[in-house]
Design a protein around this motif. Structure first.
Motif, short mmCIF file in Angstrom:
data_model
loop_
_atom_site.label_atom_id
_atom_site.label_comp_id
_atom_site.label_asym_id
_atom_site.label_seq_id
_atom_site.Cartn_x
_atom_site.Cartn_y
_atom_site.Cartn_z
N UNK A 80 0.78 -1.24 0.00
CA UNK A 80 0.00 0.00 0.00
C UNK A 80 0.80 1.28 0.00
N UNK A 81 2.12 1.19 -0.15
CA UNK A 81 2.94 2.40 -0.23
C UNK A 81 3.79 2.33 -1.49
N UNK A 82 4.43 3.45 -1.82
CA UNK A 82 5.32 3.49 -2.97
C UNK A 82 6.75 3.10 -2.60
N UNK A 83 6.96 2.80 -1.32
CA UNK A 83 8.30 2.46 -0.86
C UNK A 83 8.73 1.11 -1.44
N UNK A 84 10.01 1.01 -1.78
CA UNK A 84 10.58 -0.27 -2.20
C UNK A 84 11.04 -1.01 -0.95
N UNK A 85 10.42 -2.16 -0.70
CA UNK A 85 10.76 -2.96 0.47
C UNK A 85 11.30 -4.31 0.00
N UNK A 86 12.54 -4.58 0.33
CA UNK A 86 13.16 -5.83 -0.08
C UNK A 86 12.40 -7.00 0.55
N UNK A 87 12.17 -8.04 -0.23
CA UNK A 87 11.48 -9.22 0.28
C UNK A 87 12.26 -9.83 1.45
N UNK A 88 11.54 -10.35 2.42
CA UNK A 88 12.17 -10.87 3.65
C UNK A 88 13.31 -11.84 3.36
N UNK A 89 13.14 -12.68 2.34
CA UNK A 89 14.14 -13.69 2.02
C UNK A 89 15.49 -13.06 1.67
N UNK A 90 15.46 -11.84 1.12
CA UNK A 90 16.70 -11.21 0.67
C UNK A 90 17.19 -10.10 1.58
N UNK A 91 16.54 -9.94 2.73
CA UNK A 91 17.01 -8.96 3.71
C UNK A 91 18.25 -9.50 4.41
N UNK A 92 19.16 -8.60 4.72
CA UNK A 92 20.39 -9.03 5.36
C UNK A 92 20.15 -9.31 6.83
#
Length: 296
Positions: free
Chosen positions: A284-296
């Motif tokens: 629901x936002x325009x923010x780019x959020x890295x998928x959990x699997x690829x978060x450091x």
């Protein structure tokens, strides 16, 4: 040309129907279900609303555009009177061959048959029809109402007259037609997909993370979005399909899809349309959020 039939009401199909209808063509938008057609028409209406809000279209022009579109679930009825048929179904060779084989009998003899395929051989598609000289590739870019390019692909038998007609028609739609010959991936995806695949390999091999890869390409190469974000936007299943066309067509291992891409598609993580890809979507936002699997 006054009557256009568009087969497929998904992202590309509804965009193609939109742009033709906006320029005064009578459009038949065809799909297999009323539900799919309803979603396609809603997408067109939303895109027109954005244009009205931006002041690039009047409310009256919006209403006229919508009036120019008729939705149908019968391909026979939808293409019968069409001067041009544009196929924008799923990027699946067997499906496209089936559709074009049917169009041979359903479309009037003078009708031009175009495919919006982004990689599949126009020559092969034309071979199942009774008019290979009137079959051509008309590859629009996504989002269709915004992007200027139309990649025009000549099959082995496509006539000069048909090519000229489609180039002129594209200009009438406010597009920039650019022609190429019929080889795997044409030009756009022959160059784009190996770049996307290499970005996925860089992630797969631990060279850098999702954000780092996309930031380097955006800021270093002046790309409007990074290759992993773009892959999510295109659809990871579509990227995989095109890479397989390139790999099969050229027999060159440099086009082999990255195993990470294969696994993601098999897991149902197809990018923005599925809600999960290299990024998380649908929040629901325009923010780019890295998928959990690829978060450091």
């Amino acid at each position: 040309m006054k009557k256009v039939a568009v087969i497929g009401s998904g992202t590309m199909g509804n965009g193609i129907a939109h742009i033709f209808a906006q320029h005064g063509f009578v459009v038949s938008l065809i799909d297999i279900s009323e539900e799919a057609l309803g979603k396609g028409l809603s997408a067109i209406s939303r895109n027109l609303d954005r244009m009205v809000t931006k002041g690039t279209l009047s409310e009256m022009q919006k209403e006229e555009t919508l009036k120019n579109i008729t939705t149908l679930t019968s391909m026979e009825e939808g293409v019968r009177e069409a001067d041009l048929v544009v196929e924008a179904a799923t990027e699946n060779e067997a499906l496209k061959l089936k559709i074009f084989s049917q169009l041979s009998d359903l479309a009037k003899p003078s009708a031009i048959l175009a495919s919006n395929t982004s990689s599949i051989s126009i020559t092969k598609i034309a071979s199942v029809t009774n008019r290979p000289d009137k079959v051509i590739g008309m590859h629009f870019m996504n989002p269709v109402p915004v992007m200027k390019l139309v990649e025009i692909i000549r099959g082995y038998s496509t006539s000069d007259a048909v090519t000229t007609t489609i180039e002129d028609l594209s200009r009438l739609l406010g597009k920039v037609p650019t022609s190429c010959q019929d080889y795997p991936g044409f030009v756009a995806n022959r160059i784009l997909m190996p770049m996307i695949n290499e970005a996925i390999y860089a992630l797969y091999e631990g060279v850098a993370g999702v954000e780092e890869i996309d930031t380097i390409m955006k800021l270093g190469m002046a790309h409007p979005m990074g290759p992993l974000q773009l892959a999510d936007f295109i659809g990871l299943d579509v990227c995989l399909s095109i890479l397989r066309v390139l790999h099969d067509g050229f027999g060159n291992p440099k086009y082999a899809p990255c195993p990470l891409l294969v696994n993601m598609v098999q897991a149902g993580h197809k990018g923005a349309k599925s809600g999960q890809g290299f990024y998380a979507w649908g929040h629901g936002t325009k923010d780019l959020i890295v998928a959990d699997r690829f978060k450091k």
